[in-house]
Design a protein around this motif. Structure first.
Motif, PDB file in Angstrom:
ATOM      1  N   SER A 161       0.803  -1.230   0.000  1.00 38.51           N
ATOM      2  CA  SER A 161       0.000   0.000   0.000  1.00 38.51           C
ATOM      3  C   SER A 161       0.833   1.276   0.000  1.00 38.51           C
ATOM      4  O   SER A 161       0.339   2.346  -0.309  1.00 38.51           O
ATOM      5  N   GLN A 199       1.899   2.447   2.738  1.00 36.22           N
ATOM      6  CA  GLN A 199       1.680   2.978   4.084  1.00 36.22           C
ATOM      7  C   GLN A 199       2.494   2.208   5.122  1.00 36.22           C
ATOM      8  O   GLN A 199       2.771   2.719   6.200  1.00 36.22           O
ATOM      9  N   ARG A 200       2.842   0.982   4.780  1.00 34.10           N
ATOM     10  CA  ARG A 200       3.519   0.138   5.774  1.00 34.10           C
ATOM     11  C   ARG A 200       4.971   0.570   5.936  1.00 34.10           C
ATOM     12  O   ARG A 200       5.611   1.056   5.002  1.00 34.10           O
ATOM     13  N   PRO A 232      -4.708   1.822  -3.369  1.00 32.06           N
ATOM     14  CA  PRO A 232      -4.077   0.871  -2.442  1.00 32.06           C
ATOM     15  C   PRO A 232      -5.046   0.225  -1.450  1.00 32.06           C
ATOM     16  O   PRO A 232      -4.689  -0.749  -0.807  1.00 32.06           O
ATOM     17  N   ALA A 233      -6.257   0.737  -1.318  1.00 29.51           N
ATOM     18  CA  ALA A 233      -7.184   0.179  -0.336  1.00 29.51           C
ATOM     19  C   ALA A 233      -7.870  -1.095  -0.809  1.00 29.51           C
ATOM     20  O   ALA A 233      -8.750  -1.606  -0.127  1.00 29.51           O
ATOM     21  N   VAL A 234      -7.470  -1.627  -1.954  1.00 24.56           N
ATOM     22  CA  VAL A 234      -7.995  -2.928  -2.361  1.00 24.56           C
ATOM     23  C   VAL A 234      -7.059  -3.993  -1.781  1.00 24.56           C
ATOM     24  O   VAL A 234      -5.841  -3.834  -1.791  1.00 24.56           O
ATOM     25  N   SER A 235      -7.633  -5.041  -1.239  1.00 24.39           N
ATOM     26  CA  SER A 235      -6.869  -6.057  -0.515  1.00 24.39           C
ATOM     27  C   SER A 235      -5.823  -6.734  -1.391  1.00 24.39           C
ATOM     28  O   SER A 235      -5.929  -6.734  -2.613  1.00 24.39           O
ATOM     29  N   ASN A 251      -7.989  -6.060   6.785  1.00 24.60           N
ATOM     30  CA  ASN A 251      -7.166  -6.235   5.596  1.00 24.60           C
ATOM     31  C   ASN A 251      -7.949  -6.779   4.420  1.00 24.60           C
ATOM     32  O   ASN A 251      -7.542  -6.614   3.282  1.00 24.60           O
ATOM     33  N   THR A 252      -9.027  -7.453   4.703  1.00 23.09           N
ATOM     34  CA  THR A 252      -9.799  -7.998   3.599  1.00 23.09           C
ATOM     35  C   THR A 252     -11.272  -8.025   3.988  1.00 23.09           C
ATOM     36  O   THR A 252     -11.734  -8.916   4.671  1.00 23.09           O
ATOM     37  N   ASN A 292      -9.900   5.996   5.778  1.00 19.19           N
ATOM     38  CA  ASN A 292      -8.629   5.414   5.346  1.00 19.19           C
ATOM     39  C   ASN A 292      -7.627   6.542   5.100  1.00 19.19           C
ATOM     40  O   ASN A 292      -8.030   7.684   4.868  1.00 19.19           O
ATOM     41  N   PRO A 293      -6.315   6.240   5.109  1.00 25.27           N
ATOM     42  CA  PRO A 293      -5.321   7.280   4.821  1.00 25.27           C
ATOM     43  C   PRO A 293      -5.595   7.976   3.483  1.00 25.27           C
ATOM     44  O   PRO A 293      -5.424   9.185   3.356  1.00 25.27           O
ATOM     45  N   ASN A 294      -5.997   7.199   2.492  1.00 25.86           N
ATOM     46  CA  ASN A 294      -6.484   7.760   1.227  1.00 25.86           C
ATOM     47  C   ASN A 294      -7.899   7.239   1.044  1.00 25.86           C
ATOM     48  O   ASN A 294      -8.095   6.031   0.977  1.00 25.86           O
ATOM     49  N   ILE A 320     -11.751  -5.225   0.187  1.00 26.95           N
ATOM     50  CA  ILE A 320     -11.038  -3.974   0.407  1.00 26.95           C
ATOM     51  C   ILE A 320     -10.378  -3.939   1.782  1.00 26.95           C
ATOM     52  O   ILE A 320     -10.667  -4.757   2.648  1.00 26.95           O
ATOM     53  N   ARG A 321      -9.487  -2.955   1.944  1.00 28.31           N
ATOM     54  CA  ARG A 321      -8.822  -2.736   3.223  1.00 28.31           C
ATOM     55  C   ARG A 321      -9.480  -1.560   3.928  1.00 28.31           C
ATOM     56  O   ARG A 321      -9.727  -0.526   3.310  1.00 28.31           O
ATOM     57  N   CYS A 346      -4.094  -1.806   6.252  1.00 31.56           N
ATOM     58  CA  CYS A 346      -3.195  -0.728   5.864  1.00 31.56           C
ATOM     59  C   CYS A 346      -1.953  -0.651   6.761  1.00 31.56           C
ATOM     60  O   CYS A 346      -1.397   0.429   6.952  1.00 31.56           O
ATOM     61  N   GLY A 347      -1.512  -1.720   7.350  1.00 34.51           N
ATOM     62  CA  GLY A 347      -0.273  -1.726   8.130  1.00 34.51           C
ATOM     63  C   GLY A 347      -0.382  -0.853   9.367  1.00 34.51           C
ATOM     64  O   GLY A 347      -1.463  -0.595   9.869  1.00 34.51           O
ATOM     65  N   GLY A 348       0.734  -0.365   9.863  1.00 34.12           N
ATOM     66  CA  GLY A 348       0.683   0.520  11.016  1.00 34.12           C
ATOM     67  C   GLY A 348       1.596   0.021  12.129  1.00 34.12           C
ATOM     68  O   GLY A 348       2.392  -0.843  11.939  1.00 34.12           O
TER      69      GLY A 348
END
Lengths: 109, 142
Positions: free
Chosen positions: A32, A34-35, A68-71, B64-65, B85-87, B107-108, B140-142
């Motif tokens: 993404s 973002q990580r 990027p928000a798609v898995s 994540n999914t 979401n961030p974006n 989607i995430r 989205c990690g973190g």
């Protein structure tokens, strides 16, 4: 990274003018952007599939502009109908410019 | 339908939670980003509510999914937006003449938030719908 292999599922045969479901899956990390790398603390650069297109005999049927928000291992399902047989072609476009393609014949029966 | 006291309380709790959610999101700092994402798609046109069916899980254990599906009769394209979401942009589907204006994907989601679907109709008007999704572990990690 494992070899990228698209997978597509369409009915063995379809009826003209009737909707049928198409399922697509491609293995891809969809990084993404973002990580963060746990060791260096730096962001891992973005690398995703940013575009998907399904076209029947050259005519676009279904496209997706992907963020990027798609898995990871992006999955798409859609429905379509055709009037006659032909070739349903699928295309995935990677951020690095690679294009992954596959196609399925659509039979009327 | 006979509800036990326990069931009645649980129902009441669920209603309260749902009604609180929009207030929380109204204060989100990413509201601007969401508006921008929608404007980029609609060009600032008015958006009517309804006419779009968005199916999301009420509670997503893994952000994540998150499986979603959307359909809007008469739509030529549908944009999915995740407000927190961030974006905010997630994906935009475009439908050709052979496709049914419906699609499903995964989607995430970074956290509990509203997911919005904006549909562009064949006549150039826009419609939208919004669903709240509770996320136990964000993507989205973190």
């Amino acid at each position: 990274m494992a070899k990228i292999k698209p997978r597509v599922k369409v009915p063995r045969s379809v009826k003209a003018g009737e909707f049928f479901t198409v399922k697509t899956l491609i293995n891809h990390k969809m990084e993404s952007g973002q990580r963060k790398d746990k060791k260096t603390g730096k962001k891992i650069p973005r690398k995703i599939i940013n575009f998907f297109e399904a076209s029947f005999n050259g005519t676009p049927v279904f496209t997706a502009d992907i963020q990027p928000a798609v898995s990871s291992n992006p999955f798409f399902q859609f429905s379509m109908k055709v009037d006659g047989p032909g070739k349903l072609a699928f295309k995935w476009v990677d951020d690095d410019g690679s294009v992954y393609e596959t196609a399925k014949p659509i039979k009327i029966g | 339908m006979n509800l036990s006291r326990r069931q009645a309380l649980a129902l009441g709790g669920a209603v309260v939670t749902v009604s609180l959610v929009p207030i929380d999101f109204a204060m989100a700092a990413s509201d601007e980003a969401t508006k921008e994402a929608i404007n980029a798609f609609t060009g600032g046109a008015d958006i009517a509510d309804g006419g779009v069916k968005l199916t999301t899980p009420e509670i997503a254990e893994n952000g994540n999914t998150v499986p979603i599906s959307v359909s809007a009769p008469g739509a030529v394209s549908i944009m999915i937006i995740a407000t927190r979401n961030p974006n905010p942009g997630v994906v935009t589907f475009n439908f050709g003449a052979m496709a049914k204006p419906a699609a499903a994907t995964r989607i995430r989601l970074a956290g509990t938030q509203n997911v919005i679907a904006v549909a562009k109709m064949a006549d150039g008007t826009f419609r939208k719908t919004s669903n709240a999704v509770k996320v136990t572990i964000g993507g989205c990690g973190g």
